[in-house]
Design a protein around this motif. Structure first.
Motif, PDB file in Angstrom:
ATOM      1  N   TYR A   1       0.817  -1.217   0.000  1.00  8.20           N
ATOM      2  CA  TYR A   1       0.000   0.000   0.000  1.00  8.20           C
ATOM      3  C   TYR A   1       0.854   1.272   0.000  1.00  8.20           C
ATOM      4  N   THR A   2       2.067   1.215   0.535  1.00  5.56           N
ATOM      5  CA  THR A   2       2.925   2.404   0.528  1.00  5.56           C
ATOM      6  C   THR A   2       3.859   2.414  -0.684  1.00  5.56           C
ATOM      7  N   GLU A   3       4.599   1.356  -0.902  1.00  2.00           N
ATOM      8  CA  GLU A   3       5.608   1.339  -1.954  1.00  2.00           C
ATOM      9  C   GLU A   3       5.029   1.204  -3.356  1.00  2.00           C
ATOM     10  N   VAL A   4       3.899   0.509  -3.490  1.00  2.00           N
ATOM     11  CA  VAL A   4       3.316   0.294  -4.812  1.00  2.00           C
ATOM     12  C   VAL A   4       2.162   1.268  -5.072  1.00  2.00           C
ATOM     13  N   LEU A   5       1.186   1.289  -4.168  1.00  2.00           N
ATOM     14  CA  LEU A   5       0.037   2.168  -4.399  1.00  2.00           C
ATOM     15  C   LEU A   5       0.337   3.632  -4.097  1.00  2.00           C
ATOM     16  N   GLY A   6       1.330   3.898  -3.253  1.00  4.48           N
ATOM     17  CA  GLY A   6       1.736   5.276  -3.014  1.00  4.48           C
ATOM     18  C   GLY A   6       1.137   5.952  -1.799  1.00  4.48           C
ATOM     19  N   PHE A   7       0.510   5.195  -0.912  1.00  4.45           N
ATOM     20  CA  PHE A   7       0.009   5.776   0.329  1.00  4.45           C
ATOM     21  C   PHE A   7       1.183   6.083   1.258  1.00  4.45           C
ATOM     22  N   GLU A   8       0.940   6.909   2.270  1.00  5.19           N
ATOM     23  CA  GLU A   8       1.964   7.178   3.274  1.00  5.19           C
ATOM     24  C   GLU A   8       1.556   6.522   4.587  1.00  5.19           C
ATOM     25  N   THR A   9       2.557   6.163   5.384  1.00  2.00           N
ATOM     26  CA  THR A   9       2.296   5.586   6.700  1.00  2.00           C
ATOM     27  C   THR A   9       1.810   6.686   7.622  1.00  2.00           C
ATOM     28  N   ARG A  10       0.691   6.442   8.289  1.00  2.26           N
ATOM     29  CA  ARG A  10       0.182   7.387   9.278  1.00  2.26           C
ATOM     30  C   ARG A  10       0.493   6.891  10.690  1.00  2.26           C
ATOM     31  N   THR A  11       0.312   5.582  10.923  1.00  6.21           N
ATOM     32  CA  THR A  11       0.595   4.984  12.226  1.00  6.21           C
ATOM     33  C   THR A  11       1.254   3.629  11.996  1.00  6.21           C
ATOM     34  N   HIS A  12       2.294   3.341  12.770  1.00  4.42           N
ATOM     35  CA  HIS A  12       2.931   2.015  12.718  1.00  4.42           C
ATOM     36  C   HIS A  12       3.383   1.698  14.139  1.00  4.42           C
ATOM     37  N   MET A  13       2.551   0.915  14.856  1.00  6.36           N
ATOM     38  CA  MET A  13       2.825   0.602  16.256  1.00  6.36           C
ATOM     39  C   MET A  13       2.861  -0.901  16.452  1.00  6.36           C
ATOM     40  N   ASP A  14       3.833  -1.355  17.219  1.00  8.65           N
ATOM     41  CA  ASP A  14       3.903  -2.749  17.619  1.00  8.65           C
ATOM     42  C   ASP A  14       3.149  -2.873  18.941  1.00  8.65           C
ATOM     43  N   LEU A  15       2.041  -3.602  18.923  1.00  7.53           N
ATOM     44  CA  LEU A  15       1.214  -3.767  20.118  1.00  7.53           C
ATOM     45  C   LEU A  15       1.658  -4.948  20.971  1.00  7.53           C
ATOM     46  N   GLY A  16       2.722  -5.616  20.532  1.00  5.71           N
ATOM     47  CA  GLY A  16       3.234  -6.771  21.274  1.00  5.71           C
ATOM     48  C   GLY A  16       2.700  -8.075  20.744  1.00  5.71           C
ATOM     49  N   GLU A  17       3.410  -9.138  21.022  1.00  2.00           N
ATOM     50  CA  GLU A  17       3.022 -10.490  20.614  1.00  2.00           C
ATOM     51  C   GLU A  17       2.786 -10.602  19.114  1.00  2.00           C
ATOM     52  N   GLY A  18       3.566  -9.837  18.333  1.00  4.35           N
ATOM     53  CA  GLY A  18       3.475  -9.913  16.879  1.00  4.35           C
ATOM     54  C   GLY A  18       2.316  -9.165  16.269  1.00  4.35           C
ATOM     55  N   THR A  19       1.608  -8.384  17.054  1.00  2.00           N
ATOM     56  CA  THR A  19       0.452  -7.639  16.550  1.00  2.00           C
ATOM     57  C   THR A  19       0.865  -6.211  16.205  1.00  2.00           C
ATOM     58  N   LEU A  20       0.598  -5.834  14.959  1.00  2.00           N
ATOM     59  CA  LEU A  20       0.892  -4.480  14.507  1.00  2.00           C
ATOM     60  C   LEU A  20      -0.394  -3.695  14.327  1.00  2.00           C
ATOM     61  N   PHE A  21      -0.322  -2.406  14.622  1.00  2.00           N
ATOM     62  CA  PHE A  21      -1.416  -1.473  14.329  1.00  2.00           C
ATOM     63  C   PHE A  21      -0.853  -0.518  13.295  1.00  2.00           C
ATOM     64  N   VAL A  22      -1.301  -0.686  12.033  1.00  2.00           N
ATOM     65  CA  VAL A  22      -0.753   0.081  10.926  1.00  2.00           C
ATOM     66  C   VAL A  22      -1.879   0.766  10.169  1.00  2.00           C
ATOM     67  N   THR A  23      -1.724   2.080  10.001  1.00  2.00           N
ATOM     68  CA  THR A  23      -2.664   2.821   9.156  1.00  2.00           C
ATOM     69  C   THR A  23      -1.880   3.548   8.078  1.00  2.00           C
ATOM     70  N   VAL A  24      -2.525   3.698   6.930  1.00  2.00           N
ATOM     71  CA  VAL A  24      -1.963   4.446   5.816  1.00  2.00           C
ATOM     72  C   VAL A  24      -3.018   5.446   5.345  1.00  2.00           C
ATOM     73  N   GLY A  25      -2.566   6.401   4.567  1.00  2.00           N
ATOM     74  CA  GLY A  25      -3.479   7.394   4.021  1.00  2.00           C
ATOM     75  C   GLY A  25      -2.896   8.006   2.769  1.00  2.00           C
ATOM     76  N   ALA A  26      -3.696   8.822   2.123  1.00  2.00           N
ATOM     77  CA  ALA A  26      -3.260   9.486   0.899  1.00  2.00           C
ATOM     78  C   ALA A  26      -2.001  10.300   1.176  1.00  2.00           C
ATOM     79  N   ALA A  27      -1.089  10.277   0.238  1.00  4.35           N
ATOM     80  CA  ALA A  27       0.194  10.974   0.395  1.00  4.35           C
ATOM     81  C   ALA A  27       0.049  12.473   0.175  1.00  4.35           C
ATOM     82  N   GLU A  28       1.096  13.180   0.543  1.00  7.60           N
ATOM     83  CA  GLU A  28       1.236  14.611   0.295  1.00  7.60           C
ATOM     84  C   GLU A  28       0.154  15.441   0.977  1.00  7.60           C
ATOM     85  N   GLY A  29      -0.279  14.994   2.131  1.00  5.64           N
ATOM     86  CA  GLY A  29      -1.211  15.791   2.922  1.00  5.64           C
ATOM     87  C   GLY A  29      -2.670  15.730   2.494  1.00  5.64           C
ATOM     88  N   ALA A  30      -2.966  14.966   1.467  1.00  7.37           N
ATOM     89  CA  ALA A  30      -4.361  14.859   1.032  1.00  7.37           C
ATOM     90  C   ALA A  30      -5.156  14.029   2.036  1.00  7.37           C
TER      91      ALA A  30
END
Length: 132
Positions: free
Chosen positions: A21-50
């Motif tokens: 979603y970031t490298e191919v589609l071009g979204f930017e990472t908004r949140t990337h948190m490791d919640l522990g035990e292998g669980t990630l909380f990851v959000t992406v959104g439109a790039a360049e402030g959109a």
């Protein structure tokens, strides 16, 4: 006024989805948190402030709710989410050049031109451009 703040896309692998979603589609990472035990909380959104107030949660797709939902969508050939683009033909060619597999190329669908791609993590995603 009520606005959409976040929506989820269930994925096979959050790390792989984040890369696609970031490298191919071009979204930017908004949140990337490791919640522990292998669980990630990851959000992406439109790039360049959109659309700063809108995020896409890349959510683990396992479990009694997600698995039947995802299987039904995939079996029916339906996208799990729809994204808009300014120039569908150019985006289609760019993504094909990156090796993205489309289940159908751009075609007229009422008031829009649409194409559907495979996001590599278990989903079909539709890209649309308004006609005119």
């Amino acid at each position: 006024m009520i606005k959409v703040a976040m929506t989820s896309v269930y994925v096979d692998d959050v790390t792989k989805a984040h890369a696609f979603y970031t490298e191919v589609l071009g979204f930017e990472t908004r949140t990337h948190m490791d919640l522990g035990e292998g669980t990630l909380f990851v959000t992406v959104g439109a790039a360049e402030g959109a659309q700063r107030d809108l995020q896409l949660l890349l959510e683990p797709g396992r479990g009694p709710i997600a698995e039947p939902y995802r299987a039904a969508l995939r079996e029916a050939g339906l996208p799990c989410i729809v994204f808009s683009v300014d120039d569908l033909d150019a985006e289609y060619e760019r993504l094909r050049g990156l090796g993205v597999r489309f289940t159908h190329p751009p075609q007229d669908q009422g008031p829009v031109v649409a194409a559907v791609l495979d996001d590599t993590v278990g989903n079909f995603v539709q890209l649309t451009q308004p006609k005119g």
